[in-house]
Design a protein around this motif. Structure first.
Motif, PDB file in Angstrom:
ATOM      1  N   ASP A 262       0.845  -1.198   0.000  1.00 39.89           N
ATOM      2  CA  ASP A 262       0.000   0.000   0.000  1.00 39.89           C
ATOM      3  C   ASP A 262       0.878   1.246   0.000  1.00 39.89           C
ATOM      4  O   ASP A 262       1.014   1.938   0.998  1.00 39.89           O
ATOM      5  N   HIS A 263       1.447   1.484  -1.163  1.00 37.43           N
ATOM      6  CA  HIS A 263       2.444   2.541  -1.256  1.00 37.43           C
ATOM      7  C   HIS A 263       2.126   3.330  -2.536  1.00 37.43           C
ATOM      8  O   HIS A 263       2.740   3.129  -3.568  1.00 37.43           O
ATOM      9  N   PHE A 264       1.087   4.172  -2.431  1.00 35.83           N
ATOM     10  CA  PHE A 264       0.581   4.890  -3.604  1.00 35.83           C
ATOM     11  C   PHE A 264       0.783   6.379  -3.398  1.00 35.83           C
ATOM     12  O   PHE A 264       0.250   6.979  -2.473  1.00 35.83           O
ATOM     13  N   ALA A 265       1.565   6.970  -4.287  1.00 36.40           N
ATOM     14  CA  ALA A 265       1.975   8.368  -4.094  1.00 36.40           C
ATOM     15  C   ALA A 265       0.825   9.348  -4.267  1.00 36.40           C
ATOM     16  O   ALA A 265       0.889  10.467  -3.772  1.00 36.40           O
ATOM     17  N   ALA A 266      -0.237   8.948  -4.960  1.00 42.35           N
ATOM     18  CA  ALA A 266      -1.300   9.922  -5.249  1.00 42.35           C
ATOM     19  C   ALA A 266      -2.678   9.273  -5.177  1.00 42.35           C
ATOM     20  O   ALA A 266      -3.563   9.540  -5.978  1.00 42.35           O
ATOM     21  N   GLY A 267      -2.868   8.407  -4.203  1.00 42.95           N
ATOM     22  CA  GLY A 267      -4.174   7.775  -4.010  1.00 42.95           C
ATOM     23  C   GLY A 267      -4.359   6.567  -4.905  1.00 42.95           C
ATOM     24  O   GLY A 267      -3.545   6.290  -5.783  1.00 42.95           O
ATOM     25  N   ARG A 268      -5.446   5.832  -4.630  1.00 42.28           N
ATOM     26  CA  ARG A 268      -5.726   4.622  -5.403  1.00 42.28           C
ATOM     27  C   ARG A 268      -7.203   4.275  -5.260  1.00 42.28           C
ATOM     28  O   ARG A 268      -7.872   4.732  -4.341  1.00 42.28           O
ATOM     29  N   PRO A 269      -7.709   3.424  -6.162  1.00 43.69           N
ATOM     30  CA  PRO A 269      -9.073   2.920  -5.993  1.00 43.69           C
ATOM     31  C   PRO A 269      -9.164   2.079  -4.720  1.00 43.69           C
ATOM     32  O   PRO A 269      -8.153   1.597  -4.220  1.00 43.69           O
TER      33      PRO A 269
END
Ligand code: CS2
Length: 492
Positions: A262-269
């Motif tokens: 869970d390493h998302f720089a700008a959000g995720r679904p």
């Protein structure tokens, strides 16, 4: 028969939600797997939590998949096939589709567009252009070398991704996530390394490197769903159930799994809402489980199947000698190489399920599909576990059998004909393998030239005992047949 479109589509079969018009994801390498995996999970996530996560789908060269989707208002169906039954589901998440080779500037623009917050990739193992010997980006390869000159010359997806990030760094510096959905160990880290090596070789300025290092995240992920190609039968089955023609349906098994960091720089679904999706800190262990137990065994099934004239994976797996070899590969060689196993993971249940999944006759996955690109796939699947056993003074007989049957299928010694299934396997190194082995005086030398010819890391290629064992097995394949070789590898 009417063709599927927005006015006649069976929306009662919609999986998850339709995407809004706004797109948040750019997918490079649109094909079967993405359409049955990330696309489906994104539809399920949006049903749970909404979000502007429409997908821009980019095909590398071929219009084969996107043209029918465009004609069908971006809709397509999944034909879920399993022994338990058949189901058709509608997917509606793509909002723009085009071909990179025709609109290269649009690929870069899509990656640079700040409204896009994730780039997903299914560019296949060979698409990362990692050198088999060093693991570094092959800067001299015909795919990568031209693209180093500048964005206009970039043809390979990896090069276009890198230049897209350069454009983004110059225009907005908005953070973004690059998410590899290919079968690779440390998939995210590997992608980051390839992109950075490309950018360094292209001599972009330090600010860009800084941006990619600090504002772009590359989570690792393990992806899983068996998704064969589409054929006329797939279309006919969908037509029979829907009373509509889908020119681009995707056959797929029911099983699906996705384990991500869970390493998302700008959000995720809200992908966690989809059954089969897990966010975990143990992704690399899950990658090992999948790459070795499933993919490594899959390769073995395909090459034994190819040499015993089994056109499909289930028809190969049904052969007792294949099942026994795979069982030995898993329990004696692959499973012990994964230490520690992910917490709570039940290997026996997972392995039973694998044997069941490989037996899916309704799905009829092709032996030649799995056997294709072996030179890139085997690097991910057998090198490290084989080295581990060799270091302990043990012979990985089943991995030697995997390599031997791969060689017999795609780089057969003079005078040996591996048959029609093997002939259908696509192998990007076929010519190089033939060149490397030309003039070999016997099978041992033939195998040695492959093992030390730059196709595998030197560490493995120089293991004379491993090369010798592979050569013995190739010899048996060519004289007494593949079943005899398998029984030799089992020590019978
Ligand atoms: C297969 C995979 O192509 C291959 O070699 O092993 O495509 C496999 O079907 C998928 O990884 C399943 O998730």
């Amino acid at each position: 028969m009417a063709t599927l479109n927005r006015s006649n589509a069976p929306f009662e079969r919609l999986i998850g939600a339709s995407a809004p018009d706004a797109t948040g994801i750019v997918h490079l390498g649109i094909g079967q797997f993405h359409r049955a995996h990330a696309a489906v999970n994104t539809a399920l996530a949006m049903a749970e939590a909404g979000g502007d996560w429409g997908i821009v789908g980019v095909a590398n060269r071929s219009r084969r998949i996107i043209d029918p989707m465009i004609d069908q208002d971006y809709l397509y169906t999944i034909l879920q096939l399993s022994p338990e039954g058949t189901d058709v589901q509608l997917v509606d998440v793509h909002r723009r589709l085009f071909v990179a080779a025709e609109q290269p500037a649009d690929v870069l623009a899509a990656i640079a567009d700040p409204q896009h917050r994730i780039v997903t990739l299914t560019i296949t193992e060979k698409g990362y252009n990692a050198d088999g010997v060093t693991g570094n980006l092959m800067l001299e390869s015909p795919e990568i070398a031209p693209g180093l000159a500048g964005p206009d010359a970039a043809k390979a997806p990896l090069a276009q991704l890198a230049w897209g990030l350069v454009r983004r760094a110059q225009q907005s510096q908005a953070p973004i996530t690059v998410l590899s959905c290919d079968n690779m160990q440390s998939a995210g880290e590997t992608t980051a390394r390839m992109v950075l090596q490309f950018l360094q070789a292209a001599r972009v300025d330090a600010k860009v490197l800084d941006y990619v290092t600090n504002q772009v995240s590359f989570p690792n992920a393990m992806v899983d769903r068996i998704v064969p190609g589409t054929n006329e039968q797939t279309k006919a089955q969908v037509e029979q159930i829907l009373g509509l023609r889908d020119e681009s349906p995707v056959p797929a098994e029911a099983f699906t799994m996705w384990v991500l960091e869970d390493h998302f720089a700008a959000g995720r679904p809200a992908w966690q809402a989809a059954p089969g999706v897990t966010f975990s800190d143990e992704v690399e262990q899950y990658e090992l489980v999948k790459l070795r137990l499933l993919n490594g065994s899959h390769s073995l099934i395909s090459y034994l199947g190819g040499l015993s004239n089994s056109p499909t994976i289930p028809s190969a797996r049904d052969k007792e000698f294949v099942a026994r070899s795979v069982h030995a590969a898993i329990y004696n060689e692959y499973l012990p190489s994964i230490d520690p196993l992910p917490q709570g993971f039940d290997p026996d249940a997972y392995i039973d399920q694998l044997f069941h999944r490989w037996q899916n006759h309704a799905l009829g996955d092709k032996t030649a599909r799995v056997g294709s690109d072996g030179s890139a796939k085997l690097l991910q699947r057998i090198v490290e576990p084989a080295l581990r056993m060799l270091a302990m003074g043990q012979m990985p007989h089943q991995m030697a059998l995997t390599a031997a049957s791969w060689i017999a299928c795609v780089a057969p010694p003079t005078g040996f004909d591996p048959g029609p299934v093997a002939a259908e396997m696509e192998e990007p190194q076929r010519e190089n393998l033939a060149k490397a082995t030309a003039g070999a005086k016997d099978i041992h030398e033939h195998v040695e030239k492959i093992m030390t010819g730059g196709f595998f890391p030197a560490e493995l290629g120089e293991r004379a005992e491993f090369t010798g064992r592979i050569a013995e097995l190739v010899e048996i394949i060519t004289t007494d047949g593949v079943e005899a070789a398998a029984s030799d590898a089992l020590g019978e």
